[in-house]
Design an enzyme around this catalytic site. Sequence first.
Site, PDB file in Angstrom:
ATOM      1  N   GLU A   1       0.837  -1.202   0.000  1.00  0.00           N
ATOM      2  CA  GLU A   1       0.000   0.000   0.000  1.00  0.00           C
ATOM      3  C   GLU A   1       0.870   1.249   0.000  1.00  0.00           C
ATOM      4  OE1 GLU A   1      -4.273   0.594   1.755  1.00  0.00           O
ATOM      5  OE2 GLU A   1      -2.830   1.127   3.323  1.00  0.00           O
TER       6      GLU A   1
ATOM      7  N   HIS B   1       5.276 -26.940   3.664  1.00  0.00           N
ATOM      8  CA  HIS B   1       4.339 -27.948   3.161  1.00  0.00           C
ATOM      9  C   HIS B   1       3.316 -27.335   2.210  1.00  0.00           C
ATOM     10  CE1 HIS B   1       5.869 -30.948   6.011  1.00  0.00           C
ATOM     11  NE2 HIS B   1       5.964 -29.930   6.859  1.00  0.00           N
TER      12      HIS B   1
ATOM     13  N   LYS C   1     -14.039   2.127  -3.525  1.00  0.00           N
ATOM     14  CA  LYS C   1     -15.063   2.351  -2.496  1.00  0.00           C
ATOM     15  C   LYS C   1     -16.222   3.174  -3.058  1.00  0.00           C
ATOM     16  CE  LYS C   1     -11.486   2.659   1.102  1.00  0.00           C
ATOM     17  NZ  LYS C   1     -10.876   3.574   2.087  1.00  0.00           N
TER      18      LYS C   1
END
Length: 555
Positions: free
Chosen positions: A360, A391, A519
Site C-alpha cells: 500500500e 508444506h 469504495k
Amino acid sequence: MSKSIEQFPKDLSSPLIQLKSSVEKNSKLHIKELFALEPERFQNYSVKFDQLFFDYSKQRITKNILEQLVALANNKQLTQWINRLFSQDKINCTEQREAMHWALRLPSEYSKFPELTKQVHIQLQRMYTLVEKIHAGQYRGATGEVIQDVVNIGVGGSDLGPHMVTHALADFKVKTAKPLNVHFVSTMDGSQLSDLLHQLRPETTLFIISSKSFGTIDTLSNAQTVRQWLEKALGKHDRVVKSHFIGVSTKAEKMNEWGIAPDNQLLLWDWVGGRYSLWSCIGFPIALTIGIDGFQQLLAGAHAVDEHFQNTSFERNIPVLMALLGIWNNNFLNIQTHAVLPYDGRLKYLAAYLQQLEMESNGKSVQRDGQKVELDTCPIVWGEVGPNAQHAFYQLLHQGTQAVSCDFIAPIQRYNADHFTYVENAEALIEQHHLALSNCLAQSRLLAFGNEALDVKELEKLPIYKQYEGNQPSSTLLLDELNPYNLGMLIALYEHKVFVQSVIWNINPFDQWGVEKGKQIANQLLPILNGAQNDLSTLDASTRGLIKILLGKAE
C-alpha cells in the site's frame, strides 16, 4: 533485469548505469561462488544491532555492488530525505501532510519537539488510564457488570497491526482482576461478527471503533450491527453506547454524533498514516493485552531503530541495507516477488501486516513530480509461518521457474523466561523450538546453495527432478527473543525499509489513492443490489451480468 533500466541515458557515471553494468558482469555468478570467493563473507555481510542480528550474506551481491547501491542512495539524497522524515516537513506531498509516525514513540522527556511530544503523551496517558481501569475491573458496562471481553472493530491499519502484535505477544499477556479477552473484527460481510457475537454477553462486552476517518464503511457497518445487538439486549439508552463503546479517530465531532462519551474518545492526528498507526491509541488492544509497561517497551524498541536509522552509516544501517537489497533484487535481478518467512507461530500475521505496509505504501506508478516512474516499484509481498509454508509453497521456491527473494525471521531463545508457564513440558518445547530453527537454517541454506548443500555421494545418484538449482537470495533476521521491545524494533525496520525504497523510486509512500475509487464505485452499486435503483445502462456487460445473477434475474 527491469526493462525500464534500458531507457536510461548512457551517463557512465550514473549509479544506475554502474549497477546495470554490474548485473551484466555478475549475472552468472552463483551464491555458492560468492562464498568461495570471500571466506569471510558471513562476517562482512552481517550487522548486529541491539538485540537484532541481520545476515544478508546469502544475497547475490558483492562489495562493489553494495558500494554502488550506497552511491545510488546518496545520489537520491537519502540523508536529506531521512532528515525531512524526522522533522515536521510535509513529505506526504499529495495530501500536504507530515508523516510523523516516529513521533508516536518519542520518550516523554524528548526535547527536540516538546509540543509534539506533549500532544502524543497526553493521548497515550488517556489510553493508559482506560487500560488501568479495565484491568482493575473498575470499568463497568451499562448494567454494572465488569467488562471481560473487548472487541476491536477496524480494518486495514486499524486491524492488521494491532491484531498481528497482540497475537505475537500473547505470551506477555498481563493478569487482570477478571479474565479479559481481546477479539478482532474486520470483514464487512459480517461473518466474523456473526461467529463472535453468539460467544459474548452484551453486559460484559466493550467495543473499540477504530477508524482514523470514522467514516470507513467496513468498520461502521460492523459497529452499527453491534450497536443494534447491544440495544436489543440492554435497551435503547444513551448509557448503553456511552458504556460499551470506545472510539479511536481523528474526528471527535463524528464520535460525538455517534454517541461515544468524551472520556471514551482517543484522538489521532492526520499526520499518522493508518498502516503506521499501531504505535498510537490504535494500539489500544495491544496495551490491553500486554499492559502499559509492555506497550511502552514496544514503543522503545521502535524508537531505538529510529535512532539507528538516523545515526548509522548506510553500510551498517539495517533498514537501509534491507531497502537497497530489495532494490537490487527487484530492479536489477528482476526478482519481483518477496516472501516473508517467520519461523515462529506467534508471527502468524506478520506477512499480512507487511503486505499492507509495503504494497500500500510503495505500490505506486507515479513519481512525486507527477511523472511516470522510471523503475519498477514494490514487488509482490507474501508469506506464511515457515514450517507451514514448507508444506505449501516451498516446492516452488526450490524447483519452480520464479525467482523469489526471502526474509527468514526467527527468535534465538524461547521457553526460558520466568513469565512462561511451560515448566512441566519445557524440555520438549525447547526441543521443538530447536527443530524450527534447524528448519529455518536448512531452508535458507538449500535455497542459496542448491545441490552444493547436498552430500556428494547422494548427488551422484540423484535424478534431475530431485536436484536443486539454488541461487535464490535471502536475508535472515534473528531476534534475541520475541518480546515487545524486539517486535517494536522489527516493525520499525520494515517501516524505514519502505521509506528508503520510496526515496530511490521517487514516490510518495504515505498516500493510497489507488484504494479510494473502488469504495466510491461500490457505493454506486449498493443501491442496485438493495433494490433502490435499477438502471444498469452505465455499467459494463460483465458487471451487468453479474448483478442480474446476484438478483436472480439472469436470462
